[in-house]
Structures are given as structure tokens and as C-alpha cells.
Enzyme design. Structure first.
Site, PDB file in Angstrom:
ATOM      1  N   SER A 193       0.828  -1.215   0.000  1.00 49.98           N
ATOM      2  CA  SER A 193       0.000   0.000   0.000  1.00 49.98           C
ATOM      3  C   SER A 193       0.861   1.264   0.000  1.00 49.98           C
ATOM      4  O   SER A 193       0.465   2.291  -0.588  1.00 49.98           O
ATOM      5  CB  SER A 193      -0.971   0.000   1.175  1.00 49.98           C
ATOM      6  OG  SER A 193      -0.297   0.149   2.397  1.00 49.98           O
ATOM      7  N   MET A 195      10.550  -7.081   3.720  1.00 49.98           N
ATOM      8  CA  MET A 195      10.815  -7.736   5.001  1.00 49.98           C
ATOM      9  C   MET A 195      12.082  -8.587   4.971  1.00 49.98           C
ATOM     10  O   MET A 195      12.054  -9.789   5.242  1.00 49.98           O
ATOM     11  CB  MET A 195       9.616  -8.605   5.388  1.00 49.98           C
ATOM     12  CG  MET A 195       8.305  -7.826   5.488  1.00 49.98           C
ATOM     13  SD  MET A 195       8.385  -6.483   6.686  1.00 49.98           S
ATOM     14  CE  MET A 195       8.264  -7.433   8.194  1.00 49.98           C
ATOM     15  N   LEU A 252      19.167  -6.615   5.368  1.00 48.97           N
ATOM     16  CA  LEU A 252      20.096  -6.437   4.248  1.00 48.97           C
ATOM     17  C   LEU A 252      21.544  -6.494   4.721  1.00 48.97           C
ATOM     18  O   LEU A 252      21.868  -6.055   5.824  1.00 48.97           O
ATOM     19  CB  LEU A 252      19.804  -5.087   3.581  1.00 48.97           C
ATOM     20  CG  LEU A 252      18.373  -4.984   3.031  1.00 48.97           C
ATOM     21  CD1 LEU A 252      18.005  -3.544   2.744  1.00 48.97           C
ATOM     22  CD2 LEU A 252      18.209  -5.852   1.792  1.00 48.97           C
ATOM     23  N   HIS A 260       9.508   2.957   8.479  1.00 48.87           N
ATOM     24  CA  HIS A 260       9.385   2.062   9.628  1.00 48.87           C
ATOM     25  C   HIS A 260       8.228   2.556  10.494  1.00 48.87           C
ATOM     26  O   HIS A 260       8.149   3.754  10.797  1.00 48.87           O
ATOM     27  CB  HIS A 260      10.693   2.073  10.428  1.00 48.87           C
ATOM     28  CG  HIS A 260      10.636   1.170  11.616  1.00 48.87           C
ATOM     29  ND1 HIS A 260      10.723  -0.200  11.504  1.00 48.87           N
ATOM     30  CD2 HIS A 260      10.455   1.438  12.938  1.00 48.87           C
ATOM     31  CE1 HIS A 260      10.610  -0.742  12.704  1.00 48.87           C
ATOM     32  NE2 HIS A 260      10.451   0.225  13.592  1.00 48.87           N
ATOM     33  N   THR A 292      20.970   2.450   6.442  1.00 49.29           N
ATOM     34  CA  THR A 292      22.381   2.174   6.719  1.00 49.29           C
ATOM     35  C   THR A 292      22.488   0.705   7.133  1.00 49.29           C
ATOM     36  O   THR A 292      21.474   0.004   7.197  1.00 49.29           O
ATOM     37  CB  THR A 292      22.908   3.084   7.853  1.00 49.29           C
ATOM     38  OG1 THR A 292      22.094   2.864   9.013  1.00 49.29           O
ATOM     39  CG2 THR A 292      22.855   4.555   7.461  1.00 49.29           C
ATOM     40  N   LEU A 348      19.992  -2.005  11.292  1.00 45.65           N
ATOM     41  CA  LEU A 348      18.550  -2.145  11.046  1.00 45.65           C
ATOM     42  C   LEU A 348      17.747  -1.012  11.691  1.00 45.65           C
ATOM     43  O   LEU A 348      17.901  -0.732  12.877  1.00 45.65           O
ATOM     44  CB  LEU A 348      18.071  -3.494  11.595  1.00 45.65           C
ATOM     45  CG  LEU A 348      16.589  -3.825  11.396  1.00 45.65           C
ATOM     46  CD1 LEU A 348      16.302  -4.090   9.923  1.00 45.65           C
ATOM     47  CD2 LEU A 348      16.179  -5.009  12.251  1.00 45.65           C
ATOM     48  N   ASP A 349      16.890  -0.375  10.890  1.00 47.75           N
ATOM     49  CA  ASP A 349      15.980   0.670  11.369  1.00 47.75           C
ATOM     50  C   ASP A 349      16.712   1.836  12.046  1.00 47.75           C
ATOM     51  O   ASP A 349      16.232   2.417  13.022  1.00 47.75           O
ATOM     52  CB  ASP A 349      14.904   0.074  12.306  1.00 47.75           C
ATOM     53  CG  ASP A 349      14.039  -0.943  11.595  1.00 47.75           C
ATOM     54  OD1 ASP A 349      13.850  -0.798  10.373  1.00 47.75           O
ATOM     55  OD2 ASP A 349      13.568  -1.894  12.234  1.00 47.75           O
ATOM     56  N   GLU A 405       1.220   7.092   7.008  1.00 46.59           N
ATOM     57  CA  GLU A 405       2.366   6.602   6.224  1.00 46.59           C
ATOM     58  C   GLU A 405       2.186   6.941   4.750  1.00 46.59           C
ATOM     59  O   GLU A 405       3.144   7.303   4.057  1.00 46.59           O
ATOM     60  CB  GLU A 405       2.515   5.083   6.379  1.00 46.59           C
ATOM     61  CG  GLU A 405       2.974   4.631   7.745  1.00 46.59           C
ATOM     62  CD  GLU A 405       3.191   3.117   7.807  1.00 46.59           C
ATOM     63  OE1 GLU A 405       3.697   2.539   6.837  1.00 46.59           O
ATOM     64  OE2 GLU A 405       2.840   2.510   8.835  1.00 46.59           O
TER      65      GLU A 405
HETATM   66  C1  GRF Z   1       4.048  -0.563   6.730  1.00 50.26           C
HETATM   67  O1  GRF Z   1       3.451  -0.426   7.984  1.00 50.26           O
HETATM   68  C2  GRF Z   1       5.473  -0.084   6.763  1.00 50.26           C
HETATM   69  O2  GRF Z   1       5.682   0.965   7.652  1.00 50.26           O
HETATM   70  C3  GRF Z   1       6.205  -1.305   7.245  1.00 50.26           C
HETATM   71  O3  GRF Z   1       5.538  -2.402   6.677  1.00 50.26           O
HETATM   72  C4  GRF Z   1       4.202  -2.031   6.352  1.00 50.26           C
HETATM   73  C5  GRF Z   1       4.063  -2.266   4.878  1.00 50.26           C
HETATM   74  O4  GRF Z   1       2.748  -2.091   4.411  1.00 50.26           O
HETATM   75  N1  GRF Z   1       7.607  -1.199   6.916  1.00 50.26           N
HETATM   76  P1  GRF Z   1       2.497  -2.001   2.838  1.00 50.26           P
HETATM   77  O5  GRF Z   1       3.057  -3.274   2.226  1.00 50.26           O
HETATM   78  O6  GRF Z   1       3.151  -0.780   2.320  1.00 50.26           O
HETATM   79  O7  GRF Z   1       0.996  -1.962   2.684  1.00 50.26           O
END
Ligand code: GRF
Length: 201
Positions: A13, A90, A93, A109, A141, A144-145, A174
Site C-alpha cells: 500500500s 521484510m 540487508l 518504519h 544504513t 537495522l531501522d 504513512e
Molecule cells: C508498513 O506499515 C510499513 O511501515 C512497514 O511495513 C508495512 C508495509 O505495508 N515497513 P504495505 O506493504 O506498504 O501496505
């Protein structure tokens, strides 16, 4: 025209929000490809329907992180990316991968970093009893996060909120935050200065 390559693992999304904003706001950039490590990622359907080239590089086809990341980079580089956007990608890296795209790879994130890196951020926020939750867009970087922060969006934690309700309310933010931050990048308005992001006027 800058090329943006978006990496997803699922729903996509945020990728969708970026594609729509790039078109609607006529960015000097196009989404050149959407690449997933999962063949059944829903977001691939949206991308294909919008005429965006898609590719799948399955981590299951590679014995270790280094070889997967090398194969992924090879596919990404076919699209001559100015920017790599992680949107619900997910995978952890390798430093070689993050180094290759240093200063030109962003992630979103779902927490107010540096709070709650890693997984289950909404549960972590509820358990900590914070009054505010949010999302962070940052340069990627090796850690992670972490990485220089471009922007954050905040939402209140309301009485009775559960993790799903928090996640759903945050997702709306987001979808505004990520396009806003990516637009700044493609308009050359982001400078990384001593580990922090400076936004030019
Ligand atoms: C989002 O909440 C994003 O912040 C996190 O994973 C989720 C991904 O959702 N990294 P989408 O695949 O963009 O719908």
C-alpha cells in the site's frame, strides 16, 4: 527523470501511495520497477496493472543473505535507480547491499525511531504505554531501522487502542509521509550532513 525502484514483500500500500503521488504531482521521477522477494506479494498486481515493470527475486532461491542481496542488486541495477525505496520489504540487508545504495535508499518504519526498531512496533508502543506513536522515513544504513531521518508522522494512542487499530490509523499517515519524503529526494532537497538530514528550501 529520476528512476525509483521500489522493493516490497506484501500488500504494497505504501508503494501504491508513491506511484499515485508521483503521477498526480508530476514528480521529475517515475517508478521504474517494483521488485518483490515474494511471488505472491499483492502489490505486484497493482504495479503490473499500472504498467510498471515487476520482478521477483525469491530469497528462497539463494543459500545465504550475501548471494540473495547480490542477485537482488543485479536486478535493481537493470533499472538504473537513482533511488531505491523499501516499502514493507521484510528482509535484513547485508552491509554490502546497504553500502551499494548508500545515500540513495529509503525505508519507512512504523514507529517513531529511535523508539521500537524491529518487528511488532504497534505492540511495542502499546506495551510501553506511550501517548504518541508514529512512523519514520529514514535513509538505510547497515544498522537495522537506523540511519538519517527524513521525516516522521505522529498519531495519538487512544484509550482502548489495540495493535490493529493503531496500525490502521498509522497507515493512513504513512501514505502521506512516504510520498512527501520521496518527493524531497527526487527534487534534490535532501542533504545528509554529519549523519543528519538537512532539507533544502
Ligand atoms: C508498513 O506499515 C510499513 O511501515 C512497514 O511495513 C508495512 C508495509 O505495508 N515497513 P504495505 O506493504 O506498504 O501496505
Amino acid at each position: 527523470m529520476k528512476n525509483i525502484v521500489i522493493l516490497i514483500s506484501g500488500r504494497g500500500s505504501n508503494m501504491e501511495a508513491v506511484v499515485r503521488a508521483a503521477q498526480a504531482e508530476q514528480w521529475p521521477a517515475r517508478v521504474a520497477a517494483v521488485i518483490s522477494n515474494k511471488a505472491d506479494a499483492k502489490g505486484l498486481v497493482f504495479a503490473a496493472e499500472h504498467g510498471i515493470p515487476t520482478a521477483v527475486v525469491s530469497n528462497k532461491d539463494y543459500p545465504d543473505r550475501a548471494s540473495f542481496d547480490a542477485a537482488l542488486a543485479e536486478v535493481i541495477d537493470q533499472f538504473a535507480p537513482d533511488l531505491v525505496v523499501l516499502a514493507g520489504f521484510m528482509r535484513i540487508l547485508t552491509p554490502a547491499f546497504t553500502e551499494r545504495y548508500a545515500g540513495r535508499m529509503l525505508n519507512i518504519h512504523p514507529s517513531l525511531l529511535p523508539l521500537f526498531p524491529g518487528l511488532h512496533t504497534h505492540e511495542q508502543a502499546l506495551a510501553a504505554g506511550v501517548a504518541e506513536h508514529g512512523a519514520t522515513v529514514h535513509f538505510v544504513t547497515a544498522e537495522l531501522d537506523h540511519g538519517p531521518i527524513v521525516g516522521q508522522a505522529r498519531i495519538p494512542v487512544l484509550p482502548g487502542d489495540d495493535a490493529d487499530q493503531l496500525a490502521a490509523r498509522l497507515l493512513v499517515e504513512e501514505h502521506k509521509l512516504y510520498p512527501r519524503c520521496i518527493r524531497l529526494f527526487v527534487e534534490d532537497k535532501l542533504v545528509i550532513d554529519n549523519g543528519a538530514v538537512r532539507i533544502l528550501n
